[in-house]
Enzyme design. Structure first.
Site, PDB file in Angstrom:
ATOM      1  N   LYS A 164       0.323 -12.456 -13.132  1.00  0.00           N
ATOM      2  CA  LYS A 164       1.294 -12.400 -12.022  1.00  0.00           C
ATOM      3  C   LYS A 164       2.390 -11.348 -12.191  1.00  0.00           C
ATOM      4  CE  LYS A 164      -0.273 -14.461  -9.467  1.00  0.00           C
ATOM      5  NZ  LYS A 164      -1.673 -14.139  -8.959  1.00  0.00           N
ATOM      6  N   HIS A 179      -5.503  -9.881 -19.409  1.00  0.00           N
ATOM      7  CA  HIS A 179      -4.220 -10.575 -19.568  1.00  0.00           C
ATOM      8  C   HIS A 179      -4.044 -11.008 -21.024  1.00  0.00           C
ATOM      9  CE1 HIS A 179      -3.579 -10.642 -15.304  1.00  0.00           C
ATOM     10  NE2 HIS A 179      -4.459 -11.567 -15.033  1.00  0.00           N
ATOM     11  N   SER A 234       5.684 -17.005  -9.188  1.00  0.00           N
ATOM     12  CA  SER A 234       4.400 -16.501  -8.683  1.00  0.00           C
ATOM     13  C   SER A 234       3.235 -17.302  -9.292  1.00  0.00           C
ATOM     14  CB  SER A 234       4.271 -15.010  -9.021  1.00  0.00           C
ATOM     15  OG  SER A 234       3.076 -14.482  -8.504  1.00  0.00           O
TER      16      SER A 234
HETATM   17  N1  PPS Z   1       1.747  -3.559  -3.809  1.00  0.00           N
HETATM   18  C1  PPS Z   1       2.455  -4.557  -4.301  1.00  0.00           C
HETATM   19  N2  PPS Z   1       3.815  -4.478  -4.321  1.00  0.00           N
HETATM   20  C2  PPS Z   1       4.542  -5.493  -4.816  1.00  0.00           C
HETATM   21  N3  PPS Z   1       4.037  -6.652  -5.299  1.00  0.00           N
HETATM   22  C3  PPS Z   1       2.694  -6.775  -5.299  1.00  0.00           C
HETATM   23  C4  PPS Z   1       1.848  -5.741  -4.812  1.00  0.00           C
HETATM   24  N4  PPS Z   1       0.576  -6.168  -4.933  1.00  0.00           N
HETATM   25  C5  PPS Z   1       0.613  -7.408  -5.467  1.00  0.00           C
HETATM   26  N5  PPS Z   1       1.898  -7.779  -5.680  1.00  0.00           N
HETATM   27  C6  PPS Z   1       2.388  -9.062  -6.207  1.00  0.00           C
HETATM   28  O1  PPS Z   1       1.979  -9.229  -7.555  1.00  0.00           O
HETATM   29  C7  PPS Z   1       1.800 -10.642  -7.813  1.00  0.00           C
HETATM   30  C8  PPS Z   1       0.369 -10.870  -8.265  1.00  0.00           C
HETATM   31  O2  PPS Z   1       0.302 -10.433  -9.600  1.00  0.00           O
HETATM   32  P1  PPS Z   1      -1.063 -10.018 -10.305  1.00  0.00           P
HETATM   33  O3  PPS Z   1      -1.777  -9.023  -9.473  1.00  0.00           O
HETATM   34  O4  PPS Z   1      -0.681  -9.647 -11.680  1.00  0.00           O
HETATM   35  O5  PPS Z   1      -1.861 -11.396 -10.286  1.00  0.00           O
HETATM   36  S1  PPS Z   1      -3.063 -11.786 -11.278  1.00  0.00           S
HETATM   37  O6  PPS Z   1      -2.443 -12.175 -12.563  1.00  0.00           O
HETATM   38  O7  PPS Z   1      -3.972 -10.651 -11.429  1.00  0.00           O
HETATM   39  O8  PPS Z   1      -3.704 -12.956 -10.623  1.00  0.00           O
HETATM   40  C9  PPS Z   1       2.107 -11.358  -6.513  1.00  0.00           C
HETATM   41  O9  PPS Z   1       3.493 -11.657  -6.586  1.00  0.00           O
HETATM   42  P2  PPS Z   1       4.233 -12.807  -5.712  1.00  0.00           P
HETATM   43  O10 PPS Z   1       4.226 -12.302  -4.291  1.00  0.00           O
HETATM   44  O11 PPS Z   1       5.635 -12.858  -6.272  1.00  0.00           O
HETATM   45  O12 PPS Z   1       3.483 -14.075  -5.903  1.00  0.00           O
HETATM   46  C10 PPS Z   1       1.777 -10.266  -5.499  1.00  0.00           C
HETATM   47  O13 PPS Z   1       2.349 -10.455  -4.241  1.00  0.00           O
END
Ligand code: PPS
Length: 290
Positions: A46, A103, A133
Site C-alpha cells: 500500500k 513486498h 490504505s
Molecule cells: N497514480 C497514483 N497516485 C497516487 N496514489 C496512487 C496512484 N496509484 C495508486 N495509488 C494509491 O496507492 C495505494 C495502493 O498501493 P499499492 O499499489 O502499493 O498497493 S499493493 O500493495 O500493491 O496492493 C492506494 O492508496 P489509498 O488510496 O490511500 O488506499 C492507491 O490509491
C-alpha cells in the site's frame, strides 16, 4: 456469522506473517535466479507499488500509452512472491519480463538479487496512510483475514501482525541496504508533491533519456485520475473472487494525509509514541502529510 474471509489466517515464514499460498510455494521464491539487468520494485504493501510500476512500464515503453495497455499491471510488472490457485504465480511470469515487484523485507529477498547487484527502486509511504490504505485493502482483497475494527487493525499493524510484518522494520531494512546496493529510495509523499521531478529521478537511475513531451505524457498517464479509470492499471481486471472493488476500490483516494480522517486523537498519540520508539536510532525520515 462467519464470513469466508474471517476464517483465513496468515502463515508465518522466517518470522514474517504471509499469505498461506505464498508460503506453500516458498521454495520457488527463495531459489529465484535474478539476472543482472533485472529491475526490482520493492515496497511495503500500500505504498504506491502500482503507481511506480506503471511509471516504470511507461519508461520502458518510451511513453507509449497503447503499449502499456497491452495487459493488466499485475502481468506487466509481475508480483514475485505471488501464488494463488487459479492464477499464474509470480515466479512463473518473471522469466519473460524486465521488471518485477515485491513486498518482501530485505531478509526474505532471494539472494540472487543481491548477488547480481540488480538495480532496485524502493518506495516508502508514511506509516499512517499505509495503515489506513491497508485496512481498506484487507476488506476488499479476499486473501486477507478479517481486519476487525479500525482500532483492532491499527493495533495489529503497529505490532507487525499483518501480511509482510512490521512496516518499521521494512522501511529501516531497505534504508540500510541502500548504503551498499544500487537502490533508488523514493517516497510517495515526494511523488505527490512533485511527480515530474520524481519521474526524472527514475529516468536518471535507469540511465534513460526521454524528451520532455514524453515525460509529460508519462506524468499524465500515471496521475491518480488517469490510473483510476484505466482498467489495465486499476486492478479491475482481477477476478472479483479475489478483489471486490464494491467493498473499497483498489484506487481508493490516492492522497497524503487521509489518516487524519481515521485516527482519533488518542490513537494518534499512542501511534506517535510507538513510532518514535520503533524508529529510534534510524536516520529514516518521512513526511506524514504534504
Ligand atoms: N497514480 C497514483 N497516485 C497516487 N496514489 C496512487 C496512484 N496509484 C495508486 N495509488 C494509491 O496507492 C495505494 C495502493 O498501493 P499499492 O499499489 O502499493 O498497493 S499493493 O500493495 O500493491 O496492493 C492506494 O492508496 P489509498 O488510496 O490511500 O488506499 C492507491 O490509491
Amino acid at each position: 456469522s462467519v464470513s469466508p474471509t474471517s476464517i483465513l489466517e496468515l502463515e508465518v515464514i522466517h518470522e514474517i506473517p504471509l499469505y498461506r499460498p505464498f508460503v506453500e510455494k516458498w521454495a520457488q521464491v527463495e531459489s529465484f535466479q535474478a539476472r543482472p539487468d533485472d529491475l526490482l520494485i520493492s515496497t511495503y504493501p500500500k505504498s504506491g507499488t502500482t503507481w511506480i510500476s506503471e511509471i516504470v512500464d511507461m519508461i520502458y515503453n518510451n511513453g507509449d500509452e497503447e503499449k502499456c495497455k497491452r495487459d493488466a499491471i499485475f502481468n506487466r510488472v509481475p508480483f514475485m512472491e505471488m501464488s494463488c490457485p487459479g492464477l499464474l504465480s509470480g515466479t512463473e511470469q518473471l522469466d519473460t519480463v524486465p521488471s518485477h515487484r515485491t513486498h518482501l523485507p530485505v531478509q526474505l529477498l532471494p539472494v540472487s538479487f543481491w548477488e547480481q547487484d540488480c538495480k532496485m527502486i524502493y518506495l516508502a509511504r508514511n506509516a499512517k496512510d499505509v495503515a489506513v490504505s491497508y485496512y481498506h485493502f484487507y476488506q476488499m482483497a479476499k486473501m486477507h483475514p478479517d481486519p476487525g475494527t479500525w482500532d483492532e487493525f491499527l493495533g495489529k499493524f503497529m505490532a507487525g501482525k499483518v501480511a509482510y510484518g512490521s512496516w518499521y522494520d521494512h522501511v529501516k531494512g531497505w534504508w540500510e541496504k541502500k548504503k551498499a546496493y544500487r537502490i533508488l529510495y523514493m517516497f510517495y509523499e515526494d511523488m505527490k508533491k512533485d511527480p515530474k521531478r520524481e519521474i526524472e529521478k527514475v529516468l536518471q537511475f535507469l540511465g534513460k533519456d526521454l524528451k520532455e513531451e514524453v515525460v509529460n505524457k508519462i506524468l499524465h498517464h500515471t496521475s491518480f485520475q488517469e490510473m483510476k479509470k484505466n482498467p489495465t492499471a486499476n486492478y479491475e481486471m482481477m477476478p472479483t473472487w479475489a478483489m471486490d472493488h464494491s467493498v473499497s476500490p483498489f484506487m481508493r483516494k490516492g492522497m497524503s494525509g487521509d489518516w487524519k480522517n481515521y485516527f482519533t486523537v488518542a490513537q494518534n498519540e499512542i501511534f506517535d509514541a510507538h513510532y518514535k520508539e520503533q524508529m529510534k536510532g534510524s536516520t529514516f525520515k518521512c513526511q506524514m502529510e504534504i
